[in-house]
Scaffold this active site. Structure first.
Site, PDB file in Angstrom:
ATOM      1  N   HIS A 106      11.541  47.796 -17.866  1.00 58.92           N
ATOM      2  CA  HIS A 106      12.616  47.707 -16.634  1.00 58.92           C
ATOM      3  C   HIS A 106      11.985  48.704 -15.682  1.00 58.92           C
ATOM      4  O   HIS A 106      12.820  49.137 -15.199  1.00 58.92           O
ATOM      5  CB  HIS A 106      14.007  47.727 -17.238  1.00 58.92           C
ATOM      6  CG  HIS A 106      14.315  46.704 -18.062  1.00 58.92           C
ATOM      7  ND1 HIS A 106      14.027  45.300 -18.111  1.00 58.92           N
ATOM      8  CD2 HIS A 106      15.475  46.776 -19.001  1.00 58.92           C
ATOM      9  CE1 HIS A 106      14.594  44.790 -18.752  1.00 58.92           C
ATOM     10  NE2 HIS A 106      15.513  45.608 -19.349  1.00 58.92           N
ATOM     11  N   HIS A 180      20.420  42.339 -14.687  1.00 58.09           N
ATOM     12  CA  HIS A 180      20.774  42.689 -16.174  1.00 58.09           C
ATOM     13  C   HIS A 180      22.330  42.672 -16.591  1.00 58.09           C
ATOM     14  O   HIS A 180      22.972  43.419 -17.230  1.00 58.09           O
ATOM     15  CB  HIS A 180      20.109  43.987 -16.462  1.00 58.09           C
ATOM     16  CG  HIS A 180      19.952  44.101 -17.924  1.00 58.09           C
ATOM     17  ND1 HIS A 180      20.520  44.314 -18.899  1.00 58.09           N
ATOM     18  CD2 HIS A 180      18.635  44.235 -18.524  1.00 58.09           C
ATOM     19  CE1 HIS A 180      20.011  44.429 -20.318  1.00 58.09           C
ATOM     20  NE2 HIS A 180      18.879  44.218 -20.139  1.00 58.09           N
ATOM     21  N   ASP A 255      17.139  38.761 -28.818  1.00 59.94           N
ATOM     22  CA  ASP A 255      16.464  39.679 -27.491  1.00 59.94           C
ATOM     23  C   ASP A 255      14.951  38.966 -27.420  1.00 59.94           C
ATOM     24  O   ASP A 255      14.051  39.564 -27.799  1.00 59.94           O
ATOM     25  CB  ASP A 255      16.371  41.244 -28.059  1.00 59.94           C
ATOM     26  CG  ASP A 255      15.724  41.774 -26.805  1.00 59.94           C
ATOM     27  OD1 ASP A 255      16.052  41.361 -25.593  1.00 59.94           O
ATOM     28  OD2 ASP A 255      15.826  43.108 -26.883  1.00 59.94           O
ATOM     29  N   GLU A 318      18.391  36.870 -18.470  1.00 61.60           N
ATOM     30  CA  GLU A 318      17.479  37.495 -17.352  1.00 61.60           C
ATOM     31  C   GLU A 318      16.377  36.607 -17.158  1.00 61.60           C
ATOM     32  O   GLU A 318      15.477  36.316 -17.948  1.00 61.60           O
ATOM     33  CB  GLU A 318      16.885  38.804 -18.013  1.00 61.60           C
ATOM     34  CG  GLU A 318      17.830  39.723 -18.340  1.00 61.60           C
ATOM     35  CD  GLU A 318      17.466  41.026 -19.484  1.00 61.60           C
ATOM     36  OE1 GLU A 318      16.571  41.479 -19.235  1.00 61.60           O
ATOM     37  OE2 GLU A 318      17.963  40.791 -20.576  1.00 61.60           O
TER      38      GLU A 318
END
Length: 354
Positions: A106, A180, A255, A318
């Site tokens: 990120h 996010h 994830d 995302e």
């Protein structure tokens, strides 16, 4: 429509942070702060017209100054992970921060989500827009090139939150921007998203190793908890996590990057539905992938209204290019060059059962 603002606290350097509030004709609200161009609240009606806040967040800067899982932030210069924090571009190898184990996540130690953004507003009859602007200098977080970024968040009378990311550079660099926000359509204080239905229009995911870095291949979703093509309860998939290696690697949850069937065309990527409230959120994007993250490591005190946010309290969708794309040349490129414009749009469309 109308935009109001109020003081929200101060950042790490003591500079004032402002919260902006966009309210549409139905009274539905989006709240954002200029710290990280961060979404702090989205209040939308249920089937009985009752408003509830459907994103996790904090009432003031205290929570945002702690490690809080990038909650609501605009992520950049590169959303998601880069293996070993390293990539080679035009024959030059760049070493980025390893801020997620051995990998880069990120944007690094000081990503766009903790920066102060210049903010302007645009009020129109049927929609309001917050315009966030940031210049990331050449060499920041060891990325090449001065990246000039504008992100607009437009809130319409139809309860569409339209996010448009635009960027230019003076030197070849990487760019992969996203948001996010953690969503819970039953309300940020509901507890978990286990009882909500998740749909993602993807036939495959990009499987990962123990560091959550893609292996470079594809894993078909058929006959796995990743098969969300017909819509499945989030909890049903989570219950199978101990039996699914990819979910074990992700701290017993989702994830994963889903490879969207539509590719880079503008279209439906995902849909989240909460049956009791009647709320639905459609995710429409021109990005080729979407990362579903179910808040597997969330454990934060002091949420809005004093709520404790625990595991699975919210989920992120995302929109993105794939993780570690700079090191996987067969995937859509995240390289941005001088003279090109990075220009991508994602819409979070909130609906309610009639």
């Amino acid at each position: 429509m109308a935009i109001t603002s109020r003081e929200f606290g101060k950042n790490e350097q003591g500079a004032p942070v402002t919260q902006y509030i966009m309210t549409n004709q139905s009274g539905a609200v989006v709240k954002m702060i200029d710290y990280g161009a961060t979404i702090t609240a989205i209040c939308v009606p249920d089937k009985d017209g009752i408003m509830n806040d459907v994103v996790l967040g904090f009432d003031d800067m205290t929570g945002y100054l702690k490690n809080h899982g990038h909650m609501g932030e605009t992520i950049g210069r590169y959303g998601n992970r880069i293996a070993h924090g390293q990539f080679t571009l035009d024959g030059v190898t760049y070493q980025l921060a390893k801020n997620n184990g051995e990998n880069h996540l990120h944007g690094g130690n000081v990503g766009f989500g903790v920066r102060m953004w210049e903010t302007s507003t645009l009020e129109e009859q049927d929609q309001d827009t917050l315009i966030f602007h940031l210049v990331s200098p050449d060499g920041e977080e060891n990325y090449p090139g001065t990246l000039d970024v504008t992100v607009t968040y437009t809130w319409t009378d139809n309860c569409d939150l339209i996010i448009r990311y635009r960027a230019t550079t003076d030197k070849a660099t990487l760019c992969n921007l996203t948001n996010h926000a953690y969503f819970n359509l039953a309300g940020h204080d509901h507890g978990t998203v286990r009882d909500q239905v998740m749909y993602i229009d993807a036939d495959v995911i990009t499987p990962v190793d123990a560091g959550l870095i893609p292996t470079g291949g594809y894993l078909p979703v058929a006959k796995t908890p990743f098969d969300l093509r017909e819509g499945e309860l989030v909890g049903d998939g989570l219950d199978l996590a101990p039996q699914v290696h990819q979910m074990v690697l992700a701290d017993m949850g989702y994830d994963q990057n889903f490879v969207l069937r539509k590719g880079s065309a503008m279209g439906m990527a995902a849909c989240l539905h909460d049956e009791p409230s009647g709320r639905t959120m459609e995710v429409i994007t021109d990005q080729p992938g979407v990362q579903l993250y179910t808040g597997n490591s969330v454990d934060y005190d002091g949420g809005k209204g004093g709520v404790h946010y625990g595991k699975f309290s919210g989920l992120c969708l995302e929109t993105q290019h794939f993780p570690d794309s700079p090191n996987e040349p067969q995937w859509p490129t995240t390289v941005l060059r001088p003279g090109e414009v990075y220009d991508t749009t994602t819409i979070y469309a909130f609906r309610v059962d009639a």
